[in-house]
Design an enzyme around this catalytic site. Structure first.
Site, PDB file in Angstrom:
ATOM      1  N   GLY A  53      89.548  27.767  18.787  1.00 15.36           N
ATOM      2  CA  GLY A  53      89.284  26.943  19.963  1.00 15.36           C
ATOM      3  C   GLY A  53      87.870  26.391  20.039  1.00 15.36           C
ATOM      4  O   GLY A  53      87.547  25.639  20.950  1.00 15.36           O
ATOM      5  N   HIS A  54      87.011  26.734  19.097  1.00 15.03           N
ATOM      6  CA  HIS A  54      85.586  26.340  19.166  1.00 15.03           C
ATOM      7  C   HIS A  54      85.111  25.810  17.832  1.00 15.03           C
ATOM      8  O   HIS A  54      84.367  26.499  17.143  1.00 15.03           O
ATOM      9  CB  HIS A  54      84.740  27.541  19.590  1.00 15.03           C
ATOM     10  CG  HIS A  54      83.388  27.173  20.104  1.00 15.03           C
ATOM     11  ND1 HIS A  54      82.266  27.068  19.303  1.00 15.03           N
ATOM     12  CD2 HIS A  54      82.976  26.901  21.354  1.00 15.03           C
ATOM     13  CE1 HIS A  54      81.217  26.771  20.044  1.00 15.03           C
ATOM     14  NE2 HIS A  54      81.609  26.656  21.288  1.00 15.03           N
ATOM     15  N   PHE A  55      85.419  24.799  17.374  1.00 14.06           N
ATOM     16  CA  PHE A  55      86.293  23.724  17.831  1.00 14.06           C
ATOM     17  C   PHE A  55      87.295  23.476  16.731  1.00 14.06           C
ATOM     18  O   PHE A  55      86.924  23.534  15.555  1.00 14.06           O
ATOM     19  CB  PHE A  55      85.470  22.464  18.112  1.00 14.06           C
ATOM     20  CG  PHE A  55      84.433  22.667  19.186  1.00 14.06           C
ATOM     21  CD1 PHE A  55      84.789  22.622  20.525  1.00 14.06           C
ATOM     22  CD2 PHE A  55      83.125  22.943  18.853  1.00 14.06           C
ATOM     23  CE1 PHE A  55      83.830  22.807  21.516  1.00 14.06           C
ATOM     24  CE2 PHE A  55      82.162  23.132  19.832  1.00 14.06           C
ATOM     25  CZ  PHE A  55      82.509  23.066  21.168  1.00 14.06           C
TER      26      PHE A  55
END
Length: 151
Positions: A53-55
């Site tokens: 999720g990052h990224f």
């Protein structure tokens, strides 16, 4: 453990820190001068769960996790010669000053964590901390930590 050439492998690190996957962020101690300085290594792998999720399109290690890796290295420096039970002692941040982020940390990087002891007063440990990748500063900060015992 009194020479600068001391190092700790993952097995020894696991006896000193309570952290486990996915939050254990120190893979090896390269140099240790107890109560003075530590140099540790974090291999940054694409398999780290935060990269989903990052990224997703350009994975970057979150700055807060770089600071956490530095704090874990500071804990290893603190506990390097102090007998303790990691299950009954919590090593906690009490302050972070002058945090600066200078370079992104990406999968495949080796994060070198250098922490220098400044002082210990009234239960607060203070450190100067530096995270580097390929001799370039990725992050730096002054860390303040304390040890709380479960009573």
């Amino acid at each position: 453990m009194s020479t600068e050439k001391n190092n700790l492998d993952i097995h020894r690190i696991l006896t000193l820190l309570p952290h486990r996957y996915p939050i254990l962020l120190v893979d090896r101690v390269l140099e240790l001068e107890p109560h003075k300085r530590i140099k540790a290594l974090k291999n940054v792998s694409i398999n780290e769960p935060y990269f989903m999720g990052h990224f997703p399109s350009r994975p970057v290690m979150p700055g807060v996790l770089i600071l956490e890796a530095l704090a874990q290295a500071a804990a290893l420096l603190t506990f390097s010669e102090e007998p303790h039970d990691p299950a009954s002692a919590q090593y906690l941040f009490v302050g972070i000053d002058n945090a600066r982020f200078k370079r992104v940390v990406e999968p495949g990087d080796q994060l070198i964590l250098t922490v220098l002891f400044q002082r210990h007063m009234r239960g607060i440990w203070k450190f100067t901390a530096l995270a580097e990748v390929e001799d370039a500063v990725a992050a730096q900060a002054t860390l303040m930590c304390t040890v709380r015992h479960a009573d």
